[in-house]
Design an enzyme around this catalytic site. Structure first.
Site, mmCIF file in Angstrom:
data_model
loop_
_atom_site.group_PDB
_atom_site.id
_atom_site.type_symbol
_atom_site.label_atom_id
_atom_site.label_comp_id
_atom_site.label_asym_id
_atom_site.label_seq_id
_atom_site.Cartn_x
_atom_site.Cartn_y
_atom_site.Cartn_z
ATOM 1 N N PHE A 250 0.970 -1.432 0.058
ATOM 2 C CA PHE A 250 0.173 0.000 0.012
ATOM 3 C C PHE A 250 1.041 1.075 -0.057
ATOM 4 O O PHE A 250 0.251 2.452 0.448
ATOM 5 C CB PHE A 250 -0.996 0.037 1.265
ATOM 6 C CG PHE A 250 -1.870 -1.417 1.364
ATOM 7 C CD1 PHE A 250 -2.676 -1.814 0.559
ATOM 8 C CD2 PHE A 250 -1.648 -1.932 2.559
ATOM 9 C CE1 PHE A 250 -3.252 -2.904 0.781
ATOM 10 C CE2 PHE A 250 -2.139 -3.148 2.839
ATOM 11 C CZ PHE A 250 -3.203 -3.509 1.943
ATOM 12 N N ILE A 476 2.407 -6.483 -5.538
ATOM 13 C CA ILE A 476 2.181 -5.911 -3.970
ATOM 14 C C ILE A 476 0.847 -6.411 -3.594
ATOM 15 O O ILE A 476 0.253 -6.390 -2.660
ATOM 16 C CB ILE A 476 2.360 -4.640 -3.707
ATOM 17 C CG1 ILE A 476 1.442 -3.675 -4.238
ATOM 18 C CG2 ILE A 476 3.731 -4.264 -3.706
ATOM 19 C CD1 ILE A 476 1.304 -2.347 -3.838
ATOM 20 N N GLY A 477 0.242 -7.354 -4.771
ATOM 21 C CA GLY A 477 -1.399 -7.753 -4.185
ATOM 22 C C GLY A 477 -2.253 -7.711 -5.659
ATOM 23 O O GLY A 477 -3.144 -8.858 -5.555
ATOM 24 N N ILE A 636 -10.321 -2.946 -19.728
ATOM 25 C CA ILE A 636 -9.909 -3.708 -18.603
ATOM 26 C C ILE A 636 -9.321 -4.836 -19.004
ATOM 27 O O ILE A 636 -9.502 -5.687 -19.838
ATOM 28 C CB ILE A 636 -11.230 -3.978 -17.879
ATOM 29 C CG1 ILE A 636 -11.894 -2.891 -16.933
ATOM 30 C CG2 ILE A 636 -10.956 -5.285 -16.655
ATOM 31 C CD1 ILE A 636 -11.474 -2.390 -15.930
ATOM 32 N N LYS A 640 -11.442 -10.133 -13.393
ATOM 33 C CA LYS A 640 -11.553 -10.985 -11.803
ATOM 34 C C LYS A 640 -10.532 -10.172 -10.937
ATOM 35 O O LYS A 640 -11.036 -9.774 -9.847
ATOM 36 C CB LYS A 640 -11.059 -12.480 -12.074
ATOM 37 C CG LYS A 640 -11.278 -13.101 -10.844
ATOM 38 C CD LYS A 640 -11.199 -14.480 -10.851
ATOM 39 C CE LYS A 640 -11.660 -15.424 -9.536
ATOM 40 N NZ LYS A 640 -11.179 -16.679 -9.779
ATOM 41 N N THR A 641 -9.162 -10.231 -11.299
ATOM 42 C CA THR A 641 -8.257 -9.507 -10.717
ATOM 43 C C THR A 641 -8.675 -8.096 -10.578
ATOM 44 O O THR A 641 -8.378 -7.370 -9.599
ATOM 45 C CB THR A 641 -6.830 -9.554 -11.038
ATOM 46 O OG1 THR A 641 -6.858 -9.552 -12.464
ATOM 47 C CG2 THR A 641 -6.479 -11.215 -10.568
ATOM 48 N N GLY A 711 -5.615 0.620 -9.457
ATOM 49 C CA GLY A 711 -5.401 0.363 -8.110
ATOM 50 C C GLY A 711 -5.846 1.461 -7.001
ATOM 51 O O GLY A 711 -6.426 1.215 -6.289
ATOM 52 N N GLU A 712 -5.570 2.751 -7.289
ATOM 53 C CA GLU A 712 -5.614 3.721 -6.477
ATOM 54 C C GLU A 712 -6.716 4.515 -6.500
ATOM 55 O O GLU A 712 -7.621 5.058 -5.655
ATOM 56 C CB GLU A 712 -4.692 4.701 -6.449
ATOM 57 C CG GLU A 712 -3.167 3.888 -6.081
ATOM 58 C CD GLU A 712 -1.932 4.457 -5.936
ATOM 59 O OE1 GLU A 712 -1.801 4.811 -4.769
ATOM 60 O OE2 GLU A 712 -0.842 4.400 -6.469
HETATM 61 MO MO1 MOS Z 1 0.936 3.289 -3.935
HETATM 62 S S1 MOS Z 1 0.483 4.674 -2.322
HETATM 63 O O1 MOS Z 1 1.706 4.458 -5.148
HETATM 64 O O2 MOS Z 1 1.684 1.953 -3.431
#
Ligand code: MOS
Length: 745
Positions: A250, A476-477, A636, A640-641, A711-712
């Protein structure tokens, strides 16, 4: 092509390519490498927030069986990349990363002051408890509100004319103060910590005097390699950084932190591989956090709901030794069509460790203020909050005066509202109850900048037709390997099961770390171009084999074969192409990066969230009962991910809105919420059904795959949507997160 991704049978998404190794426990995380001769380190950390160490009494610790060393500034090796120690020690100029075990000065509570290395972790833990450190204490300042008068323009911004954090103005600031309807309010976000499940950990191994290997939890093996090479004055290629599996980060893993340096220094000093795993409480002072931030918004509109002016000021916390800047106020320049806009950004240095990027850094913070203020203004205007946003929709970027590369935010609003049944919303707050609980609907918009960095990818096809794709990118996930496999499979016409994507090793082709939602836009593009290049080579080789493949643009690839045309029944397999040409494998490496389009278009991901809450009028407890989230991030790649990322963002937003708060006891300048009993994050029972929708329309201007970051943006705006729903349920506007029961009763 609107996609609802819940139990969608027609969805051809890949399952996570590394799902099986993760759930069966065979994926090797940083602390789990079996290195012969490994010894264990435990940090001793400062118990004052400011001052200096006067003595370290370590004899008792050293006498513990198995203890190899107690390392501190008194005996640590000299790091070649650091300047010579000053006598007496001096406080560093702003902009200097903390140098661990360098001098006796203390900058924050929890700063590493010593490290015990022993044969077992238990020996090290016990010995660390016996190290006695005495200090000369100085008065510390850790209280944000009490010190806010000392905030100012960051030095970094003063020195850089082109900094995006410079004061900004378009139109006239005075115009927003003379509007027909106006809101002026202050919004506060407390310090919040990333706290991934896996704590940060490192195994440092010096293979030779000038050769270092680290297994380190981080978000960028290449940048960690560069930072370590610089610190130890080694050629880059002499440093290997391996970070293949990561149990969440994160933002906490974007930079090399002092504990990493400490382990590498100890391994050098002791000529032994050293493992260091941070304790949960140490995670609160070692790897950054979302900074405490106070924002003021002054926003005004005409009576019929046309935005006239926004003044957005933000002040964020930083440490005494570094400036951490983030995009807090920037969205106010971009999100809405508004003629008069001013933004100002300040920092307040305190005796704390340096904050860092966390889950939509800056934007998640800023959007809480802006989208709360928009809701307040809509209420003052007696307008529906969604209608108000649509009325001020920015058809082009009002900040840069450029067209959007693509923007389907309107479609997001419409789809989200329809699925949520927003039209059922009663205008007046506190007008709906369910089983004695107050029900509220809230919504907020979301945006996140587009980041794309130069990325290299190697693609290799092997004799059996299987494919290896490599890049020093990270996971990272979100499932990087899965998405990249999908891209490669599509371009090459190869079954995903025959593709292996390798990442997380600094020896792989150069790629950015995983941050800023840049991985798919950057590395995904490179995978695409590398696989295109490989395909071109394979088709050229096929053409040398048979006249059938010479039909210009007609040639197609599918199922690992080249066909002369779409209708062609007989293809030639990649394996046969290699065999025919006596090749064991065929390899290409390609780079992909942005071009002139960056100056021609304004590029953002967009989205919106709709939230339903139930609030107990007796206890003030807030339950989020329904969420619809909708994003426009271009194409996309793997539904799923992607959906999992959106869900993760909403979960993070629920934590941010209702629970997460790192509380400090300012008498000591010390966090008191240093475990999951004190620092609350959502658990399964806190999470309602989350519906995720994407517009899924490629943005043809951003990159070859038409895909922007997801992601963000998934978290940006969620806290505001919840706060707005709470207002709608209760009539109470909470401007200070988290929205805990005490603020509602
Ligand atoms: Mo993100 S806060 O750019 O890992």
């Amino acid at each position: 092509m609107k996609k609802q991704l819940l139990d969608n049978a027609s969805d051809t998404s890949l399952d996570r390519v590394d799902g099986a190794v993760k759930v069966t426990g065979t994926a090797t995380y940083s602390a789990e490498y079996l290195v012969p001769g490994l010894v264990h380190a435990v940090l001793v950390t400062s118990t004052i927030a400011k001052g200096s160490i006067t003595a370290i009494e370590s004899r008792e610790a050293e006498a513990v069986p198995g203890v190899l060393a107690v390392i501190s500034h008194l005996n640590a090796i000299t790091v070649p990349g650091w300047p010579e120690r000053k006598q007496p020690a001096e406080r560093v100029p702003v902009g200097t990363a903390l140098r661990v075990f360098y001098d006796p000065l203390i900058y924050f509570d929890g700063q590493p002051v010593a490290m015990v290395v022993a044969g077992t972790r238990e020996q090290a833990v016990h010995a660390a408890s016996l190290v006695r450190v005495t200090y000369q204490q100085e008065t510390h300042q850790t209280h944000f509100e009490k010190n806010i008068g000392k905030a100012g323009v960051p030095l970094n911004v003063q020195r850089s004319k082109n900094s995006p954090f410079q004061d900004y103005q378009r139109g006239e600031e005075a115009k927003s103060e003379n509007t027909e309807v106006r809101i002026e309010a202050e919004y506060t976000i407390p310090t919040q910590h990333h706290q991934p499940l896996e704590p940060h950990a490192i195994i440092a191994v010096w293979e030779a005097d000038d050769k270092l290997t680290v297994y380190d939890k981080n978000q960028g093996v290449k940048s960690a390699q560069g930072q370590l090479a610089q610190a130890f004055k080694l050629p880059r290629e002499n440093v290997q950084v391996i970070s293949k599996y990561i149990g969440g980060a994160f933002g906490s893993g974007i930079r090399v932190w002092p504990h990493t340096m400490a382990a590498v220094m100890a391994a050098k000093q002791l000529k032994r591989p050293v493992k260091l795993v941070l304790g949960r409480e140490q995670m609160f002072t070692s790897v950054g956090y979302r900074p405490y931030t106070v924002q003021k918004i002054n926003i005004g509109a005409t009576k019929d709901g046309r935005l006239i002016g926004i003044v957005h000021e933000g002040t964020g916390q930083t440490s005494m030794y570094e400036e951490h800047l983030e995009r807090t106020v920037l969205a106010s320049r971009t999100l809405y069509a508004c003629p008069h806009v001013a933004t100002r950004y300040h920092l307040l240095p305190l005796d704390v460790n340096t904050p860092t990027w966390m889950r939509g850094p800056g934007d998640a913070t800023g959007m809480f203020a802006l989208e709360s203020a928009m809701d307040e203004l809509a209420f003052a205007l007696k307008m529906d909050p969604l209608e108000f946003r649509l009325k001020n929709y920015a058809e082009s970027d009002p900040e840069r005066n450029l067209p959007w590369s693509a923007k389907s935010l309107r479609e997001c609003y419409e789809l989200g509202a329809e699925k949520f049944r927003w039209n059922n919303r009663m205008q007046a707050p506190r007008s709906v109850t369910q089983n004695g609980l107050l029900m509220g609907y809230g919504m907020a918009s979301s945006l996140y900048g587009f980041h794309r960095h130069p990325s290299k990818v190697r693609a290799v096809i092997q004799a059996d037709g299987s494919v290896i794709v490599q890049s020093a990118t990270m996971d990272i996930g979100p499932g990087t390997g899965t998405a990249m496999t999908r891209i490669a499979a599509k371009v090459l016409g190869v079954n995903a099961k025959k593709i292996r994507f390798e990442l997380g090793h600094s020896a792989l082709p150069d790629a950015p770390g995983q941050n800023g939602s840049a991985t798919i836009p950057s590395v995904g593009s490179a995978v695409h171009v590398a696989c295109e290049a490989l395909k071109t080579r394979l088709v050229a080789l096929a053409r040398e084999m048979s006249e059938r493949f010479k039909s210009g643009g007609q040639v197609v690839v599918r199922n690992g074969q080249v066909y002369g045309s779409v209708d062609d029944k007989d293809g030639v397999s990649y394996a046969d192409i290699l065999k025919c040409h006596h090749l064991n494998e065929l390899e290409v490496t390609e780079e992909s990066k942005s071009g002139a389009e960056r100056d021609q278009y304004s590029m953002y991901s967009f989205g919106c969230h709709f939230v339903e809450v139930l609030v107990s009028p007796l206890t003030g407890e807030v339950r989020v009962t329904r969420v619809v989230t909708c994003a426009d991030v271009g194409a996309i790649i793997n539904c799923k991910t992607a959906r999992s990322q959106s869900i993760g963002g909403v979960v993070g937003g629920i934590g941010m809105a209702l629970m997460e708060h790192s509380e400090m006891d300012h008498r000591f300048g010390r966090y008191v919420t240093t475990d999951f009993a004190g620092y609350h994050i959502p658990v399964h029972a806190d999470i309602p059904p989350i519906e995720v929708y994407y517009i899924d329309k490629p943005d043809v201007h951003v990159n070859p795959i038409g895909s922007k970051g997801l992601g963000e943006i998934a978290i940006v705006g969620v806290a505001a949507a919840i706060a707005n729903a709470v207002f709608h349920a209760t009539g109470k506007r909470v401007r200070e997160l988290p929205i805990t029961p005490d603020k509602l009763v």
